[in-house]
Design an enzyme around this catalytic site. Sequence first.
Site, PDB file in Angstrom:
ATOM      1  N   ASP A  10      37.867 -30.158  -5.764  1.00 15.25           N
ATOM      2  CA  ASP A  10      36.887 -30.883  -4.936  1.00 15.25           C
ATOM      3  C   ASP A  10      35.490 -30.548  -5.498  1.00 15.25           C
ATOM      4  O   ASP A  10      34.669 -29.941  -4.840  1.00 15.25           O
ATOM      5  CB  ASP A  10      37.018 -30.527  -3.438  1.00 15.25           C
ATOM      6  CG  ASP A  10      36.806 -29.055  -3.159  1.00 15.25           C
ATOM      7  OD1 ASP A  10      37.118 -28.212  -4.039  1.00 15.25           O
ATOM      8  OD2 ASP A  10      36.322 -28.722  -2.050  1.00 15.25           O
ATOM      9  N   ASP A  15      34.213 -25.281  -8.637  1.00 14.02           N
ATOM     10  CA  ASP A  15      35.260 -26.101  -9.255  1.00 14.02           C
ATOM     11  C   ASP A  15      34.837 -26.468 -10.675  1.00 14.02           C
ATOM     12  O   ASP A  15      35.666 -26.502 -11.591  1.00 14.02           O
ATOM     13  CB  ASP A  15      35.457 -27.401  -8.463  1.00 14.02           C
ATOM     14  CG  ASP A  15      35.756 -27.164  -7.011  1.00 14.02           C
ATOM     15  OD1 ASP A  15      36.898 -27.294  -6.585  1.00 14.02           O
ATOM     16  OD2 ASP A  15      34.797 -26.825  -6.274  1.00 14.02           O
ATOM     17  N   VAL A 122      42.404 -25.890  -6.126  1.00 19.52           N
ATOM     18  CA  VAL A 122      41.220 -25.104  -5.760  1.00 19.52           C
ATOM     19  C   VAL A 122      40.336 -25.869  -4.764  1.00 19.52           C
ATOM     20  O   VAL A 122      39.149 -25.596  -4.640  1.00 19.52           O
ATOM     21  CB  VAL A 122      40.418 -24.660  -7.013  1.00 19.52           C
ATOM     22  CG1 VAL A 122      41.252 -23.748  -7.895  1.00 19.52           C
ATOM     23  CG2 VAL A 122      39.926 -25.868  -7.816  1.00 19.52           C
ATOM     24  N   HIS A 240      34.628 -18.680  -6.722  1.00 18.62           N
ATOM     25  CA  HIS A 240      36.023 -18.606  -6.273  1.00 18.62           C
ATOM     26  C   HIS A 240      37.034 -19.249  -7.229  1.00 18.62           C
ATOM     27  O   HIS A 240      38.005 -18.621  -7.647  1.00 18.62           O
ATOM     28  CB  HIS A 240      36.167 -19.322  -4.923  1.00 18.62           C
ATOM     29  CG  HIS A 240      35.152 -18.941  -3.903  1.00 18.62           C
ATOM     30  ND1 HIS A 240      35.238 -17.807  -3.144  1.00 18.62           N
ATOM     31  CD2 HIS A 240      34.011 -19.578  -3.499  1.00 18.62           C
ATOM     32  CE1 HIS A 240      34.216 -17.749  -2.307  1.00 18.62           C
ATOM     33  NE2 HIS A 240      33.453 -18.805  -2.504  1.00 18.62           N
ATOM     34  N   ASP A 241      36.807 -20.537  -7.496  1.00 14.07           N
ATOM     35  CA  ASP A 241      37.839 -21.325  -8.190  1.00 14.07           C
ATOM     36  C   ASP A 241      38.061 -20.844  -9.622  1.00 14.07           C
ATOM     37  O   ASP A 241      39.175 -20.972 -10.162  1.00 14.07           O
ATOM     38  CB  ASP A 241      37.445 -22.808  -8.187  1.00 14.07           C
ATOM     39  CG  ASP A 241      37.316 -23.354  -6.766  1.00 14.07           C
ATOM     40  OD1 ASP A 241      37.776 -22.673  -5.822  1.00 14.07           O
ATOM     41  OD2 ASP A 241      36.764 -24.456  -6.597  1.00 14.07           O
TER      42      ASP A 241
HETATM   43  C1  BDR Z   1      36.381 -22.643  -1.594  1.00 13.35           C
HETATM   44  O1  BDR Z   1      35.687 -23.633  -0.838  1.00 13.35           O
HETATM   45  C2  BDR Z   1      34.855 -24.403  -1.661  1.00 13.35           C
HETATM   46  O2  BDR Z   1      33.579 -24.501  -1.152  1.00 13.35           O
HETATM   47  C3  BDR Z   1      34.874 -23.764  -3.030  1.00 13.35           C
HETATM   48  O3  BDR Z   1      34.844 -24.747  -4.033  1.00 13.35           O
HETATM   49  C4  BDR Z   1      36.144 -22.972  -3.052  1.00 13.35           C
HETATM   50  O4  BDR Z   1      37.226 -23.738  -3.539  1.00 13.35           O
HETATM   51  C5  BDR Z   1      35.909 -21.282  -1.170  1.00 13.35           C
HETATM   52  O5  BDR Z   1      36.105 -21.100   0.186  1.00 13.35           O
HETATM   53 CA    CA Z   2      36.849 -25.882  -4.605  1.00 13.80          CA
END
Ligand code: BDR
Ligand code: CA
Length: 311
Positions: A10, A15, A122, A240-241
């Site tokens: 997304d 990402d 992700v 994160h991703d």
């Molecule tokens: C996740 O939420 C999104 O905002 C980020 O892309 C990540 O995949 C983290 O909570």
């Molecule tokens: Ca994401």
Amino acid sequence: MATKVILDVDTGTDDAVALMLAALSPDLELIGATTVVGNCPGIVCTQNTLRVFDHIGVDVPVHQGMLEPMVRPDFNRPEKSVIHGLYLDLPPATSKATSNDAVAWLIETYEASAGDITLIPVGPLTNIGMAFRQQPSMLAKLPELVIMGGAHHIGNTTPSAEFNIWVDPEAAKVVMGCQRPIRMVPLDATHKALISLDDCKKLRQLGTPAATAAASFIEQRVEGYNKYQPMAEMDAAPVHDALAVCAVIDPTVIKTELIYVDVETKGELTDGRTVCDFGNRSHKEPNVHFATDVDLPKFKEMMFDILGRTA
Ligand code: BDR
Ligand code: CA
């Protein structure tokens, strides 16, 4: 031999970094990206994904996916977050999406595969849950899912829930119950994998299109986290991703525990919570390798190495 992967995204600033890692890592063969509503409206996520691939000069098929969660069309997406913005700060895409039916493409691709394509979702799990529900036979061809999502100790959207699971808890519940190997990279791990403004400087010095873009996306994230969600360290943010992609390239970058995980779909205060049975109170068969820690020096090393490459 490179591991075949599909990234479900997304896109979104983190990402975008994950996409560049997957496209440029010599250890992965990125056979396609599917997009889903989440950080941005679905159409924007698709355009952002195309922008990223155009920017680094790779030709990876992009399939537009679900524009709404499985059963919650009233999903309340933040209009524009500082952390992601809307369109990524890259030139508009010249390439086009290959299809606008990511769910059908996922089903066809897995059914036709040799069972050797790792799936890396992700974003919200809408495309994946829909595909599993429509064509359960595809599961036999799915070797592993490595999911960025969920949390045990802390939420980032509500006190209980992480964003990807919170957006579409019903889809996440389908995925948790799929009985295929799952590795989950939750906030518990990603919040220990902070990339700092100093790291961004090092990325910029690498001078490649990927490293330069990653530096500016992460700087944007740091600005948002400093302001709205300060981390243990200031001037640093989780990406994160990216950690989920790195965990496919080198599983030792995370430390996991095998536990039973289910998703709350009926909570008044806890909708979208990943309920993590560390004490095995439910006596259910563990279904998720849940990441609790990260090897931060290794994660950074991987980011610098891969983003320093060109297509
Ligand atoms: C996740 O939420 C999104 O905002 C980020 O892309 C990540 O995949 C983290 O909570
Ligand atoms: Ca994401």
